[in-house]
Design an enzyme around this catalytic site. Structure first.
Site, PDB file in Angstrom:
ATOM      1  N   SER A   1       1.751  -7.623  -0.359  1.00  0.00           N
ATOM      2  CA  SER A   1       2.505  -8.535   0.435  1.00  0.00           C
ATOM      3  C   SER A   1       1.865  -9.915   0.500  1.00  0.00           C
ATOM      4  CB  SER A   1       2.733  -7.952   1.960  1.00  0.00           C
ATOM      5  OG  SER A   1       1.402  -7.977   2.465  1.00  0.00           O
TER       6      SER A   1
ATOM      7  N   THR B   1       1.532  -4.092   4.354  1.00  0.00           N
ATOM      8  CA  THR B   1       1.157  -4.677   5.626  1.00  0.00           C
ATOM      9  C   THR B   1       0.670  -5.949   6.130  1.00  0.00           C
ATOM     10  OG1 THR B   1      -0.854  -3.458   5.640  1.00  0.00           O
ATOM     11  CG2 THR B   1       0.715  -2.032   6.429  1.00  0.00           C
ATOM     12  N   ASP B   2       0.017  -6.548   5.036  1.00  0.00           N
ATOM     13  CA  ASP B   2      -0.732  -7.865   5.180  1.00  0.00           C
ATOM     14  C   ASP B   2       0.197  -8.902   5.693  1.00  0.00           C
ATOM     15  OD1 ASP B   2      -2.912  -6.290   4.682  1.00  0.00           O
ATOM     16  OD2 ASP B   2      -3.261  -7.441   2.551  1.00  0.00           O
TER      17      ASP B   2
ATOM     18  N   THR C   1       0.797  -1.328  -0.051  1.00  0.00           N
ATOM     19  CA  THR C   1      -0.174   0.016  -0.023  1.00  0.00           C
ATOM     20  C   THR C   1       0.727   1.158  -0.006  1.00  0.00           C
ATOM     21  OG1 THR C   1      -1.746  -1.240   1.070  1.00  0.00           O
ATOM     22  CG2 THR C   1      -1.776   1.357   1.303  1.00  0.00           C
TER      23      THR C   1
END
Ligand SMILES: *[C@@H]1O[C@H](CO)[C@@H](O)[C@H](O)[C@H]1NC(C)=O
Ligand SMILES: *[C@@H]1O[C@H](CO)[C@@H](O)[C@H](O)[C@H]1NC(C)=O
Ligand SMILES: *[C@@H]1O[C@H](CO)[C@@H](O)[C@H](O)[C@H]1NC(C)=O
Ligand SMILES: *[C@@H]1O[C@H](CO)[C@@H](O)[C@H](O)[C@H]1NC(C)=O
Ligand SMILES: *[C@@H]1O[C@H](CO)[C@@H](O)[C@H](O)[C@H]1NC(C)=O
Ligand SMILES: *[C@@H]1O[C@H](CO)[C@@H](O)[C@H](O)[C@H]1NC(C)=O
Ligand SMILES: *[C@@H]1O[C@H](CO)[C@@H](O)[C@H](O)[C@H]1NC(C)=O
Ligand SMILES: *[C@@H]1O[C@H](CO)[C@@H](O)[C@H](O)[C@H]1NC(C)=O
Length: 364
Positions: free
Chosen positions: A95, A128-129, A49
């Site tokens: 990710s 971030t995932d 992101t």
């Protein structure tokens, strides 16, 4: 010169080279490309992101990854006043698509980079995932006392109140700071500094998603300056594997426990090549009695390590001498999986694997 390739293939990994941000120099008011009195920080960009654009400034879901490391730095020229920046574009994906090829490449390149005396620290920009997975992988493979800071964003660059630029500035500040040394791998987002060992993503959408409930934060940023609550300390039980010549990792699957879970998932996992299994167990590593019998049959037949972790976000699974499973302790399933992959790849025996997990939690 925009030398950043947006989606690098494997072949391109071999030739990944530092991008020099020569064209940004006028914006840092210096005459020469490198200000030798500033620390040198290298950014490894992987996508996510923080590198994404939406169709409008209110779009915060369903946006596309597409900005390169060059764009990230251009958006925050302030970082060139606190450090000389080199950038490597390792991948440019969400990710969920980061895989072992990319994480091993990161570990190899970061170890090489930090071995250079002129480098103060590195930043990894990441979706971030699965950021906590890459951060934990680096925790277990990067052998350096210098700061390694993993950073992402919850809102795309085009959003109102995008969080990426400030997160990037803070991460570079931390990577350049001697205060960031000897603390293991760190995750920074939303003004917080957390340990890769314990920090996890807690919310699929909100800005305040990264934290660790029990172990807490290492520090925070005050006016973009890192402030640590504690003197330098590394997580108890941290193990660093030498992956210099490792090109792939042992397959480890995660099986999620729930009511009426399918016991045959253990068999399916083994028949599709798993060398180890992590259970995201109910409570402190549990599963139904049917699933338990199926897992025990697989263990009896193969001797492969089955690590019992917890599907709850926090807590620990205690060791039990009677059980056929290995207790994960504090490691959540996705981190237990990485540790088990590395231990299996390193050729650890069953008992060494058990001890590696046990090192992170108190024995009765
Ligand atoms: C990992 O992803 C990269 C980039 O998408 C790809 O080139 C590579 O083949 C993948 N590796 C594995 C092991 O799937
Ligand atoms: C180099 O960095 C130092 C330390 O921040 C700063 O004082 C100096 O002005 C910079 N030099 C130039 C030429 O910008
Ligand atoms: C940054 O790199 C330059 C060029 O290699 C070097 O001269 C300088 O000493 C480095 N800065 C620090 C603080 O190590
Ligand atoms: C960088 O520092 C110089 C000298 O202090 C200042 O004039 C300039 O505005 C700063 N640039 C940014 C982008 O902060
Ligand atoms: C890490 O580096 C130290 C020396 O700085 C060395 O003694 C140790 O063997 C290294 N460990 C790994 C796993 O590379
Ligand atoms: C890491 O392993 C490689 C061989 O795979 C070896 O050449 C190197 O010396 C090892 N590094 C350390 C610090 O032990
Ligand atoms: C696995 O082996 C143990 C020890 O031999 C035995 O007690 C247990 O019944 C076996 N479990 C299954 C499901 O076969
Ligand atoms: C599952 O695997 C175990 C251990 O190899 C075996 O005993 C059992 O028969 C398998 N179950 C099925 C349905 O294939």
């Amino acid at each position: 010169m925009l030398a950043v390739v947006l989606a690098l293939s494997l072949a391109a990994f071999a030739s990944a080279s530092p991008v020099s941000f020569g064209q940004l120099i006028p914006r840092q008011d210096v005459q020469s490309p490198i200000n030798t009195s500033l620390p040198n920080v290298t950014i490894f960009a992987t996508g996510g992101t923080i590198a994404s654009k939406g169709n409008s400034n209110t779009q915060t879901v369903g946006y596309q990854v597409g900005l390169g490391v060059q764009d990230l730095v251009e958006a925050v020229p302030e970082i060139l006043n606190i450090s000389n920046i080199n950038g490597y574009q390792i991948s440019n994906v969400g990710s969920g698509s980061i895989n072992e090829t990319i994480s091993l490449k990161l570990a190899h390149m970061i170890n090489e980079e930090l071995a250079k005396p002129e480098i103060s620290g590195v930043v990894v920009t990441h979706g971030t995932d699965t950021l906590e997975e890459t951060a934990f992988f680096l925790e277990a493979t990067v052998n350096s006392t210098k700061p390694v800071v993993c950073v992402g964003a919850m809102r795309p660059a085009t959003a109102l109140s995008a969080d990426g630029p400030l997160n990037l500035l803070q991460s570079v500040t931390l990577a350049a700071s001697p205060a960031g040394r000897n603390r293991g791998i760190m995750i920074t987002l939303n003004d917080r500094i957390g340990s890769a060992f314990y920090t996890t993503k807690n919310n699929a959408n909100t800005l305040d998603t990264f934290f660790s409930t029990e172990a807490g934060q290492l520090g925070i940023f005050i006016n973009q300056v890192p402030y640590f609550f504690f003197a330098p300390v590394e997580p108890v039980g941290r193990v660093v594997f030498n992956v210099t010549h490792v090109q792939d990792l042992a397959q480890v699957d995660i099986i999620y426990a729930h009511q009426d879970m399918n016991p045959m998932l253990f068999n399916s996992s083994v028949s599709s090549g798993a060398k180890g299994i992590v259970l995201a167990g109910v409570g402190a590593g549990g599963m139904s009695s049917k699933a338990n019998a199926a897992a025990e049959a697989v263990y009896n037949a193969t001797g492969m390590p089955i690590v019992a972790s917890h599907r709850s976000n926090d807590g620990f699974v205690p060791a039990s001498d009677e059980d056929f499973t290995i207790a994960s302790g504090f490691y959540n399933p996705q981190k237990a999986r990485i540790l088990l992959q590395l231990a299996l790849t390193a050729g650890y025996e069953y008992n060494e694997i058990k001890e590696t997990f046990a090192a992170s939690y108190p024995m009765p």
